[in-house]
Design an enzyme around this catalytic site. Structure first.
Site, PDB file in Angstrom:
ATOM      1  N   LYS A   1      -4.474  12.662  -3.768  1.00 35.64           N
ATOM      2  CA  LYS A   1      -4.016  12.564  -5.159  1.00 35.64           C
ATOM      3  C   LYS A   1      -2.498  12.766  -5.253  1.00 35.64           C
ATOM      4  O   LYS A   1      -1.793  11.994  -5.922  1.00 35.64           O
ATOM      5  CB  LYS A   1      -4.753  13.608  -6.005  1.00 35.64           C
ATOM      6  CG  LYS A   1      -4.173  13.843  -7.383  1.00 35.64           C
ATOM      7  CD  LYS A   1      -4.261  12.600  -8.229  1.00 35.64           C
ATOM      8  CE  LYS A   1      -3.379  12.693  -9.446  1.00 35.64           C
ATOM      9  NZ  LYS A   1      -4.054  12.957 -10.670  1.00 35.64           N
TER      10      LYS A   1
ATOM     11  N   CYS B   1       2.421  13.901 -14.627  1.00 37.93           N
ATOM     12  CA  CYS B   1       1.787  13.742 -13.314  1.00 37.93           C
ATOM     13  C   CYS B   1       2.807  13.376 -12.253  1.00 37.93           C
ATOM     14  O   CYS B   1       3.062  14.135 -11.327  1.00 37.93           O
ATOM     15  CB  CYS B   1       0.724  12.664 -13.387  1.00 37.93           C
ATOM     16  SG  CYS B   1      -0.381  12.896 -14.773  1.00 37.93           S
TER      17      CYS B   1
END
Ligand code: SAJ
Length: 417
Positions: free
Chosen positions: A212, A266
């Site tokens: 991720k 993010c």
């Protein structure tokens, strides 16, 4: 171990609530847990406390059928999905306190046999930290049945959905699942397979955590390359968008788009988790972050230079405040930072902000009397300098508007397309 019927989703934010709603739609009995009383109340009323296309229908339907409810307390469940924030601390390492708080809620409810999945974007070894934290509170349990103690199954399944497309990507994206044990990974895979139509790839927990972080770092590094090219092109007096368009005709080249900087919660955050883990080795990742973080300052200098060259009293139009196109999210937006810095550095200049997705200016502009929210026509009419910061569809037609005689600073290449 029995089958999973009851799922508790801890954290009803941008990821937790959609996940809870999808599970409820797919036959599970779901309890969403949140520390925010207002969030709990609005979900129980079948409402969604933030904007995400299609989420409202799912939540309203699931609540009215009785398959989804929200609570301040963590209930007993067969599976727990932890989707709480992992912000970074002052030293840019990850702050795991929300994960620990979730663990304190889960631990007393465990009997052995439950699945606990961490979905929050996490630094390497966060899943192990969660496991150790739970076992510390519940020394009568184990991760693998060792010593005859009942096992709990710990896995990491990072979310990878794009804000604005969450309900689609939750179903269609591939997923990566990392188990602390093989059994944990397989059991998590079975749960996600009930609603995920993409492929589900099984690995260990640390590889899943890194996957991720690496996805978002890949994007950050590549955007940094584009941003660096934009600064070099400006120095050479050439159009960076034409340059990238031409270079991308090569079959093995695919350069991303430059912009005013990288926003959102993010891509501008996750690479720091890798840097914090391997500060000596993560050289490229760190410099890319710096390139993207300093791009807004470069844009501010461009605007100030234009202002200094313009007649006294020239007004500025700022087109866009959101962190990317066609959304209303202003958090961590480089456009907000640029506009605020320009307003502070030139308090005598009137700044006309055009952001069709919001109804009022955010708190960053409190006390800055020279900044005003206005519409596109008025903003352009009054301003001699136009700064394009977001490529909203509403602005794409700006090329056809009368920009004659105005100084244009186009950070998104809207006029080059
Ligand atoms: N940006 C550019 N140039 C580009 C692409 C993006 O300047 O060529 C900027 C955008 O304007 C924005 C920022 O980067 O300011 C991030 O936008 P984004 O659309 O690339 O990504 P996010 O932050 O909305 O969502 C990302 C996604 N990650 C990847 O695409 C690898 C999403 O799939 C993740 O789930 C999400 O982060 C997350 O939650 O981590």
């Amino acid at each position: 171990m029995g089958t999973i019927q009851r799922v508790a989703v801890i954290g009803l934010g941008y990821i937790g609530l959609p996940t809870a709603a999808i599970l409820a739609t797919n036959g599970f009995e779901v309890v969403g847990v949140d520390v925010n009383r207002r969030t709990v109340e609005s979900v129980n009323a079948g409402e969604v406390p933030f904007v995400e296309p299609d989420l409202g229908v799912h939540v309203a339907g699931a609540v009215s059928r009785g398959s989804l409810r929200a609570s301040l307390d963590t209930p007993k469940a067969d599976a727990y999905i932890v989707a709480v924030p992992t912000p970074f601390s002052a030293d840019r390492s990850a702050d795991l306190s929300y994960i620990e708080a979730a663990a304190r809620g889960i631990a007393p409810q465990l009997e052995g046999g439950e699945l606990v999945v961490l979905e929050s974007t996490s630094p390497p070894r966060a899943t192990r930290h969660l496991a150790d934290y739970i076992l510390n509170l519940r020394p009568d349990l184990s991760l693998d049945g060792a010593g005859g103690k009942p096992a709990i199954l710990l896995a990491h399944c990072p979310e990878r959905v794009l804000p604005g497309r969450v309900m689609i990507e939750l179903v269609t994206n591939d997923r990566i699942i990392g188990g602390i044990t093989q059994e944990a990974a397989e059991r998590a895979k079975a749960l996600y397979a009930t609603f995920c139509q993409g492929e589900i790839h099984v690995t260990d927990d640390i590889t899943a955590e890194m996957a991720k972080l690496v996805e978002n770092s890949f994007r950050d590094v590549n955007i940094a390359f584009a941003n660096e090219l934009s600064v070099i092109s400006d120095r050479l007096g050439i159009d960076v968008w034409e340059l990238i368009r031409l270079a991308n005709h090569h079959p093995r080249v695919n350069i991303l788009q430059p912009g005013p900087g990288v926003g959102g919660h993010c891509i501008a955050v996750d690479p720091w988790f890798i840097v914090a883990e391997a500060p000596e080795q993560a050289r490229l990742i760190k410099i890319a972050r710096t390139v993207n973080d300093t791009k807004p300052l470069w844009v501010v200098d461009k605007v100030i230079q234009a202002l200094e060259a313009a007649p006294l009293g020239t007004q500025i139009a700022i087109l866009g405040l959101a962190f990317k196109a066609n959304i209303d999210d202003l958090r961590e937006s480089p456009a907000v930072e640029i506009t605020r810095l320009v307003a502070e550095r030139s308090p005598e200049s009137k700044i006309n902000v055009v952001e069709p997705h919001v109804e009022q200016l955010p708190h960053q502009f409190t006390g800055l009397d020279n900044v005003e929210l206005t519409d596109l026509t008025v903003g352009l009419k009054n301003s001699g300098i136009v700064v394009l910061l977001v490529d909203h569809d509403d602005f794409k037609a700006a090329g056809q508007l009368d920009l004659d005689g105005k100084v244009i600073i186009d950070t998104r290449g809207i006029l080059s397309v």
